[in-house]
Motif scaffolding. Structure first.
Motif: not given
Lengths: 305, 270
Positions: B34-47, B66-73
């Motif tokens: 799962s490590a290669s596919a784990t997606l994380t998201a962090r907002a730098n300015h969360d407050h 994942d380098p092979d995946a497209d992203l939508v945020i």
């Protein structure tokens, strides 16, 4: 420099409200109008929600009209007696007007009636004042002023009971007259959602026959009380008064009102009337323009009437 | 007898060790998978704190993907009800408010960005499921009163135009930066946070997309909060309206008189 407005929930360049306050305050001190018919649309144009714009404007008018009333009172241009009777009528009319809005809303198409009343009132008042002051300016050039002939309406007004002399204005009227016409303006102002200064001024000039300079001071006096009432009700029931925006506006408007009062003393009554008439007519044309041009957005913020 | 017992114990011990080894290998495989596919998201300015000098902000969202995946945020506020006035022509000539429109299940703020256009990388069903893009939001929302789907589409399009003009709705694509860092594939994107966005809790969701489907989701939050005098004034306006009104009036009266006195002293009178 930008400041964040806690109730309007938006940020504004402080020069905008100070500048607007100065300009509208100047008109207020000059002509005895609150200037809501100019200020509220301008605030909306700068991104203030319409309900907050109207409520906050009434708060700053309290400051501008205090400043203006004080300036006019110092030179003896406020008829407190007349002002109180107009206020009494305005208060009763305001209550009736609010009920009128409810009836209109229940009937549907309230907005149409309100807008049409607004345009017609502005147009009629502006055009009448313009023509009348132009004619009286010409007459003065041609001949020495004569006492106006007593019309049938004038005779009828004189026959009304409770005649009393208003010393400051130098006129004698029935007490019923300011109460009835104050009430009439109160109804229209409540229906249109404006202070009604632009209606009250012509009522005092043409119906109550008060001298223009006393009209300005007395109008500001009664606007002051109207706006205290409206500000309190808006803050208490709708929570729409933005204190910070009001402070920024009044920084300009209180000074503007003083400058306006000083300028006003240098102008003749007819000159004041004709300038006010032109402003009212320009606003009328602008509203007609807005009504006939396709709007860029077909939905707008809800709330308020 | 004792010997037999001890050899049985030894056999059991060996089996336990084997079991433990198998467990460790399985766990390692599971995590490394799962490590290669784990997606994380962090907002730098969360407050984001809203004080007197607040004039909007920026929120960057970054994480591992994942380098092979497209992203939508996507950044949204909680869904709710919004009432707007609609303009129409009266008597075929005059534009004015002709009624109210109620929009249900719509967020007050909706920002979306993606590596490619969402409709090019996601199947329609997936777009609808995650409410990605304006057409999906239109199907998700309710608009009342409208007579048919065509009218709903028309007034929803007007709603979007209004929201975009207020800078609280926006969709972009192609502005997510990808890079390799410490052997991990990371992404980064920046949102301009408008001052028009009301205080509240906003959800940032990152979607990893492969083969037209959302394969992973990660979430983060942005809290926008009024602080200090701004907060005290806003709270007072809402909860103590009478006192707030009285203070506003007294301040205006004081300012009016104050300026009047200053002008008199300054020789403003005739």
């Amino acid at each position: 420099m930008y400041l964040y407005l806690p109730v309007a929930l938006t940020s504004i360049n402080i020069l905008v409200p100070i500048g607007l306050g100065l300009a509208v305050g100047l008109l207020s001190g000059l002509f005895g109008v609150g200037g809501g018919f100019l200020m509220t649309p301008l605030l909306i144009m700068f991104g203030i929600p319409s309900t907050v714009a109207a409520a906050t404007d009434s708060n700053q008018i309290v400051a501008a009209s205090t400043s203006g009333t004080y300036a006019h009172w110092k030179v003896g241009n406020v008829d407190f007696k007349m002002g109180l009777y107009l206020l009494l009528g305005g208060f009763i009319g305001g209550l009736a007007g609010v009920q009128g809005i409810k009836v209109l809303q229940a009937m549907g198409n309230a907005d149409f009636v309100i807008k049409m009343t607004y345009v017609l009132m502005l147009g009629i008042v502006g055009a009448y004042m313009f023509v009348e002051s132009l004619m009286s300016m010409r007459k003065k050039k041609e001949e020495t002023p004569k006492q106006a002939k007593e019309s049938k309406v004038g005779a009828f007004l004189k026959s009304l009971p409770m005649q009393t002399h208003f010393e400051k204005s130098g006129v004698t009227h029935s007490l019923l007259l300011p109460v009835i016409f104050g009430g009439f303006v109160g109804i229209l102002a409540a229906v249109m959602g404006v202070g009604g200064g632009f209606l009250m001024v012509p009522v005092m000039v043409y119906i109550l026959r008060m001298p223009m300079h006393v009209v300005v001071g007395t109008s500001l006096f009664q606007i002051l009380f109207n706006c205290i009432e409206v500000t309190f009700l808006q803050a208490y029931t709708n929570h729409n008064v933005d204190f910070i925006l009001a402070v920024l506006l009044l920084l300009g408007s209180t000074v503007g009102a003083q400058v306006g009062a000083v300028f006003g003393r240098k102008l003749k009554g007819e000159q004041l009337k004709i300038i006010l008439a032109v402003i009212v007519l320009v606003v009328t044309v602008k509203i007609v323009f807005e009504l006939t041009m396709s709007p860029s957005l077909l939905v707008s913020q809800g709330g308020g009437h | 007898m004792v010997k037999a017992h001890s050899s049985r114990l030894m056999a059991l011990g060996n089996a336990g060790r084997w079991l433990m080894v198998v467990f460790i290998i399985c766990t390692a495989l599971l995590f490394s998978g799962s490590a290669s596919a784990t997606l994380t998201a962090r907002a730098n300015h969360d407050h984001i704190t809203v004080d007197f000098f607040y004039h909007g902000s920026t929120v960057s969202v970054s994480g591992v993907s994942d380098p092979d995946a497209d992203l939508v945020i996507k950044i949204t506020s909680p869904e709710g009800h919004q009432a707007l006035r609609k303009k129409g022509k009266v008597a075929g000539l005059l534009w004015m408010n002709v009624g109210n429109l109620d929009y249900e299940n719509v967020p007050a703020l909706y920002f979306l960005t993606a590596t490619k256009k969402p409709e090019d990388i996601l199947a329609p069903g997936e777009l609808d499921k995650a409410v990605i893009g304006y057409p999906a939001l239109a199907r998700h929302a309710e608009v009342k009163p409208v007579s048919d789907e065509q009218e709903k589409a028309r007034w929803f399009a007007e709603f979007i135009r209004y929201k975009e003009a207020s800078r609280v709705y926006g969709i972009t694509s192609g502005n997510i930066n990808m890079s390799e860092k410490d052997g991990k594939h990371t992404y980064y994107t920046l949102f301009q946070w408008p001052y028009q966005a009301s205080p509240g809790d906003y959800t940032v969701t990152a979607y990893a997309v492969k083969g037209g489907k959302i394969v992973e989701t990660a979430e983060s939050h942005v809290l926008v909060e009024q602080v200090g005098v701004v907060k005290r004034l806003a709270d007072m306006a809402k909860s103590r309206g009478a006192l707030y009104g009285a203070i506003s009036i007294l301040a205006a009266l004081g300012a009016g008189f104050g300026v009047g006195l200053v002008f008199r002293k300054g020789g403003g009178s005739h």
